[in-house]
Design a protein around this motif. Structure first.
Motif: not given
Length: 163
Positions: A63-64, A67, A70-71
């Motif tokens: 998931l990281g 995430l 995207a960040v």
């Protein structure tokens, strides 16, 4: 803001690299080794591995990668970095979608078969699992995640040139 931008990009690169390694190891080691085993052993070992992989370390990377990438895209809007981060993000979204739409349902179906020692026809269960399909889609995940990792590595290089 500089530290946050760089930290997000490093975190994206590291987690994506870890996922490229996970998918790659499945491709050339885990599935190759399991493919050489009997039906009951294949089913039992795959079930055990699939249960074991759902852990905080794996989930942080899986998931990281999505995430943090995207960040990083949001925090690094510059023309030298953004195209590489966006390419990595698109590639990893493809990987994420394949995982959720193909590999996880196949894994769950094999787990639902139950205790391999109690399966009356393990060959039929293994055939229904369709190893070749699982491995083919995992190859796509391996290649796409490796390409995403490469894009993020290049984004770090470009980031370093900006100072």
């Amino acid at each position: 803001m500089f530290a946050l931008r760089v930290t997000a990009l490093i975190a994206a690169t590291m987690t994506t690299g870890l996922m490229a390694g996970v998918f790659g190891l499945y491709q050339h080691t885990v599935m190759t080794g399991l493919g050489r085993t009997g039906d009951r052993t294949f089913i039992g070992a795959f079930q055990a591995i699939d249960r074991a992989i759902i852990n905080p370390w794996f989930m942080l990377s899986f998931l990281g990668a999505l995430l943090f990438t995207a960040v990083s895209a949001f925090l690094n809007p510059g023309r030298q970095i953004l195209p590489w981060v966006l390419a990595a993000l698109v590639l990893y979204i493809v990987v994420f979608a394949i995982t959720i739409a193909v590999n996880v349902p196949m894994n769950d179906a094999l787990k639902a078969a139950g205790d391999p020692g109690r399966i009356p026809d393990p060959a039929a269960v293994r055939a229904a699992f369709d190893e070749a399909r699982w491995v083919a889609w995992n190859l796509v995940r391996t290649l796409a995640t490796t390409a995403a990792f490469g894009c993020l590595c290049w984004a770090l290089v470009a980031r370093g040139k900006l100072g």
